[in-house]
Design a protein around this motif. Structure first.
Motif, PDB file in Angstrom:
ATOM      1  N   GLY A 217       0.800  -1.218   0.000  1.00 23.96           N
ATOM      2  CA  GLY A 217       0.000   0.000   0.000  1.00 23.96           C
ATOM      3  C   GLY A 217       0.834   1.268   0.000  1.00 23.96           C
ATOM      4  N   LYS A 218       2.141   1.126   0.165  1.00 22.82           N
ATOM      5  CA  LYS A 218       3.032   2.280   0.151  1.00 22.82           C
ATOM      6  C   LYS A 218       3.503   2.569  -1.270  1.00 22.82           C
ATOM      7  N   LYS A 219       3.751   3.828  -1.545  1.00 23.50           N
ATOM      8  CA  LYS A 219       4.256   4.224  -2.856  1.00 23.50           C
ATOM      9  C   LYS A 219       5.700   4.683  -2.723  1.00 23.50           C
ATOM     10  N   GLY A 220       6.387   4.679  -3.833  1.00 20.13           N
ATOM     11  CA  GLY A 220       7.748   5.193  -3.826  1.00 20.13           C
ATOM     12  C   GLY A 220       8.792   4.127  -4.060  1.00 20.13           C
ATOM     13  N   ILE A 221       9.999   4.579  -4.360  1.00 23.05           N
ATOM     14  CA  ILE A 221      11.090   3.687  -4.701  1.00 23.05           C
ATOM     15  C   ILE A 221      11.543   2.858  -3.504  1.00 23.05           C
ATOM     16  N   SER A 222      11.448   3.426  -2.292  1.00 18.59           N
ATOM     17  CA  SER A 222      11.872   2.686  -1.104  1.00 18.59           C
ATOM     18  C   SER A 222      10.980   1.483  -0.853  1.00 18.59           C
ATOM     19  N   ALA A 224       9.186  -0.141  -3.131  1.00 16.49           N
ATOM     20  CA  ALA A 224       9.454  -1.131  -4.170  1.00 16.49           C
ATOM     21  C   ALA A 224      10.745  -1.898  -3.865  1.00 16.49           C
ATOM     22  N   ALA A 225      11.770  -1.169  -3.419  1.00 19.51           N
ATOM     23  CA  ALA A 225      13.056  -1.802  -3.100  1.00 19.51           C
ATOM     24  C   ALA A 225      12.913  -2.773  -1.935  1.00 19.51           C
ATOM     25  N   LEU A 226      12.157  -2.386  -0.919  1.00 22.27           N
ATOM     26  CA  LEU A 226      11.991  -3.245   0.247  1.00 22.27           C
ATOM     27  C   LEU A 226      11.223  -4.515  -0.104  1.00 22.27           C
ATOM     28  N   GLU A 227      10.140  -4.372  -0.855  1.00 24.29           N
ATOM     29  CA  GLU A 227       9.373  -5.564  -1.226  1.00 24.29           C
ATOM     30  C   GLU A 227      10.217  -6.500  -2.075  1.00 24.29           C
ATOM     31  N   PHE A 228      10.967  -5.951  -3.025  1.00 23.50           N
ATOM     32  CA  PHE A 228      11.837  -6.773  -3.865  1.00 23.50           C
ATOM     33  C   PHE A 228      12.895  -7.476  -3.031  1.00 23.50           C
ATOM     34  N   ILE A 278       7.441  -6.169  -9.943  1.00 22.24           N
ATOM     35  CA  ILE A 278       7.978  -4.956  -9.307  1.00 22.24           C
ATOM     36  C   ILE A 278       8.986  -4.290 -10.227  1.00 22.24           C
ATOM     37  N   LEU A 279       9.873  -5.090 -10.828  1.00 28.97           N
ATOM     38  CA  LEU A 279      10.885  -4.521 -11.718  1.00 28.97           C
ATOM     39  C   LEU A 279      10.253  -3.931 -12.975  1.00 28.97           C
ATOM     40  N   GLN A 280       9.254  -4.614 -13.518  1.00 25.80           N
ATOM     41  CA  GLN A 280       8.604  -4.119 -14.731  1.00 25.80           C
ATOM     42  C   GLN A 280       7.881  -2.799 -14.501  1.00 25.80           C
ATOM     43  N   ALA A 281       7.504  -2.546 -13.245  1.00 28.08           N
ATOM     44  CA  ALA A 281       6.806  -1.297 -12.932  1.00 28.08           C
ATOM     45  C   ALA A 281       7.762  -0.141 -12.660  1.00 28.08           C
ATOM     46  N   LEU A 282       9.047  -0.424 -12.602  1.00 29.84           N
ATOM     47  CA  LEU A 282      10.034   0.621 -12.330  1.00 29.84           C
ATOM     48  C   LEU A 282      10.278   1.457 -13.580  1.00 29.84           C
ATOM     49  N   PRO A 283      10.827   2.656 -13.429  1.00 29.54           N
ATOM     50  CA  PRO A 283      11.161   3.501 -14.596  1.00 29.54           C
ATOM     51  C   PRO A 283      12.068   2.756 -15.564  1.00 29.54           C
ATOM     52  N   LEU A 284      11.909   3.048 -16.858  1.00 39.20           N
ATOM     53  CA  LEU A 284      12.605   2.289 -17.886  1.00 39.20           C
ATOM     54  C   LEU A 284      14.015   2.803 -18.163  1.00 39.20           C
ATOM     55  N   GLU A 285      14.661   3.358 -17.164  1.00 39.46           N
ATOM     56  CA  GLU A 285      16.051   3.793 -17.338  1.00 39.46           C
ATOM     57  C   GLU A 285      16.934   2.574 -17.078  1.00 39.46           C
ATOM     58  N   ARG A 286      17.120   1.788 -18.094  1.00 38.02           N
ATOM     59  CA  ARG A 286      17.745   0.481 -17.913  1.00 38.02           C
ATOM     60  C   ARG A 286      19.265   0.536 -17.793  1.00 38.02           C
ATOM     61  N   SER A 382      -7.283 -12.773   1.476  1.00 34.67           N
ATOM     62  CA  SER A 382      -7.944 -12.879   2.768  1.00 34.67           C
ATOM     63  C   SER A 382      -9.137 -11.935   2.821  1.00 34.67           C
ATOM     64  N   ALA A 383     -10.254 -12.445   3.312  1.00 34.38           N
ATOM     65  CA  ALA A 383     -11.458 -11.616   3.397  1.00 34.38           C
ATOM     66  C   ALA A 383     -11.369 -10.626   4.537  1.00 34.38           C
ATOM     67  N   ASN A 384     -10.427 -10.819   5.435  1.00 40.74           N
ATOM     68  CA  ASN A 384     -10.335  -9.974   6.615  1.00 40.74           C
ATOM     69  C   ASN A 384      -9.379  -8.798   6.444  1.00 40.74           C
ATOM     70  N   VAL A 385      -8.760  -8.720   5.262  1.00 39.57           N
ATOM     71  CA  VAL A 385      -7.773  -7.665   5.049  1.00 39.57           C
ATOM     72  C   VAL A 385      -8.165  -6.857   3.830  1.00 39.57           C
ATOM     73  N   VAL A 386      -8.197  -5.558   3.958  1.00 36.09           N
ATOM     74  CA  VAL A 386      -8.493  -4.679   2.824  1.00 36.09           C
ATOM     75  C   VAL A 386      -7.167  -4.150   2.299  1.00 36.09           C
ATOM     76  N   VAL A 387      -6.900  -4.394   1.044  1.00 35.22           N
ATOM     77  CA  VAL A 387      -5.651  -3.972   0.434  1.00 35.22           C
ATOM     78  C   VAL A 387      -5.920  -2.848  -0.549  1.00 35.22           C
ATOM     79  N   PRO A 388      -5.277  -1.694  -0.387  1.00 36.08           N
ATOM     80  CA  PRO A 388      -5.488  -0.604  -1.356  1.00 36.08           C
ATOM     81  C   PRO A 388      -5.060  -1.056  -2.744  1.00 36.08           C
ATOM     82  N   LEU A 389      -5.865  -0.687  -3.758  1.00 33.53           N
ATOM     83  CA  LEU A 389      -5.528  -1.043  -5.137  1.00 33.53           C
ATOM     84  C   LEU A 389      -4.419  -0.145  -5.637  1.00 33.53           C
ATOM     85  N   ARG A 390      -3.491  -0.750  -6.394  1.00 34.60           N
ATOM     86  CA  ARG A 390      -2.421   0.046  -6.999  1.00 34.60           C
ATOM     87  C   ARG A 390      -2.985   0.811  -8.173  1.00 34.60           C
ATOM     88  N   ALA A 391      -2.458   1.987  -8.384  1.00 36.02           N
ATOM     89  CA  ALA A 391      -2.928   2.809  -9.492  1.00 36.02           C
ATOM     90  C   ALA A 391      -2.568   2.143 -10.812  1.00 36.02           C
TER      91      ALA A 391
END
Length: 391
Positions: A217-222, A224-228, A278-286, A382-391
């Motif tokens: 549910g968090k946005k930003g490069i940090s 994405a890096a942490l989840e990866f 996660i990587l595919q969603a990152l900026p395309l500065e390869r 899980s029916a007990n957890v509400v997860v914000p949708l990614r844009a």
């Protein structure tokens, strides 16, 4: 007007009882402590710095002897030296001379005793003791450290130098290390890594799905890096230093070069489908880093992910998620231990097991990392957890 000297007398010195300092003249003082103990001091100024040097207790050094010691100290000052520093130098030289007269076998015994807890294992310790006793002691054991030179070491090892070159080389290193240890003042050994190690706080296995749901549910490069990093079971430095040139999105493999690995060996990381997303969603500065930092051509700060973790669960560390992964893989799956350890890029002590694992077992590890990603993403369903949708 001449300085007043010899203010004290032997009778006066014996009768003084009140605590304090009593001047005899020319820098000599009698000091009476609270308990009545009496001793001599020589006070002087050197380069504008006031100093005082003890000359001994009254029960050992008489008034006449104290005056003579004070006279000798004044002579040293006249010659351009500091009597305190000169005395320290003489003491140091005496200690060094005493150390040099220590017998080699006694030095080895003391060295092994002090370093008892620093050996990697009992075998290593036993090898140290046995090689020195077998090959060094016959020639060097009864000799003082000061008498041992290169010629004697050569004589001690000459019989095995060609016949057992590796043993001879190691024994020579051990002899030289003991001698150097004595010459350096027999310092205490450094604390072993085992005693310094601090285990990183880890999230319980059952809590990881909920944590990952919050993280997504968090946005930003940090974020994405942490989840990866968590999904790859990677170390912080490996993840933030990752470059696009190390990633093969088609095969889903991240190849970490040896110079960025703790074990200095290249490591292939099979990426789960979620990690690839996660990587595919990152900026395309390869051309540069997967997770660029605020500064141009610099990776994400090594504190960025840690601060994010602390904001979500205070007290945890990024490295602790490797422990969570290890607990999950060992307790909740049937994957072989060597596959799990390879996923963490751990070095196995068992040589047979390490040899077996030389084949990277990439496909087995791919199934392991996909199962880990599925477990981390269980909260999506899980029916007990509400997860914000990614844009």
């Amino acid at each position: 007007m001449a300085r007043e000297t010899n203010k004290l007398s032997a009778i006066k010195v014996s009768k003084l009882r009140s605590p304090g300092r009593y001047c005899d003249g020319l820098g000599l003082w009698l000091q009476v402590a609270d308990g009545g103990t009496k001793s001599w001091l020589f006070r002087y100024t050197r380069h504008g710095r006031a100093r005082q040097m003890g000359l001994g207790a009254l029960h050992t050094v008489s008034l006449a002897e104290a005056r003579e010691r004070a006279r000798q100290a004044r002579q040293i000052i006249l010659d351009g030296e500091d009597p305190i520093e000169l005395r320290r130098k003489q003491h140091d030289e005496a200690r060094a001379e005493t150390a040099d007269m220590m017998l080699f076998k006694d030095a080895v015994a003391r060295f092994l005793e002090l370093h008892n807890d620093t050996w990697r294992n009992d075998k290593h310790k036993q090898q140290w003791a046995s090689t020195l006793k077998t090959y060094a002691f016959p020639t060097l054991g009864g000799r003082p450290i000061a008498a041992i030179d290169g010629a004697l070491i050569t004589e001690a090892l000459s019989s095995i130098w060609q016949r057992k070159p590796e043993t001879a080389r190691r024994t020579k290193q051990r002899i030289e290390r003991v001698i150097q240890w004595v010459k350096e003042g027999k310092p205490l050994p450094r604390q072993s890594a085992a005693k310094r190690v601090r285990h990183h706080a880890a999230l319980p296995v059952d809590d990881i799905p909920a944590f990952m749901a919050e993280l997504r549910g968090k946005k930003g490069i940090s974020a994405a890096a942490l989840e990866f990093t968590i999904l790859a079971a990677a170390r912080t430095g490996e993840a933030i230093g990752a470059k696009w040139s190390e990633i093969d999105l088609e095969t889903g493999v991240w190849t970490v070069p040896a110079d960025r690995m703790k074990g200095s060996k290249e490591h292939e990381v099979p990426l789960s489908k979620r990690a690839v997303e996660i990587l595919q969603a990152l900026p395309l500065e390869r051309g540069g880093y997967l997770f660029p930092g605020a500064k141009a051509r610099q990776p994400l700060s090594n504190m960025a992910m840690l601060e994010l973790v602390r904001g979500l669960r205070d007290g945890l560390t990024v490295h602790g998620f490797r422990s969570t992964f290890r607990d999950w893989a060992g307790d909740r799956t049937n994957f072989a231990r060597d596959v799990i350890e390879h996923a963490l890029a751990h070095q196995l002590k068992d040589k047979a097991e390490a040899a077996y694992r030389r084949s990277s077992a990439l496909e087995k590890r791919r199934r392991l990392m996909e199962a880990w990603a599925n477990y981390c993403c269980e909260s999506r369903h899980s029916a007990n957890v509400v997860v914000p949708l990614r844009a």
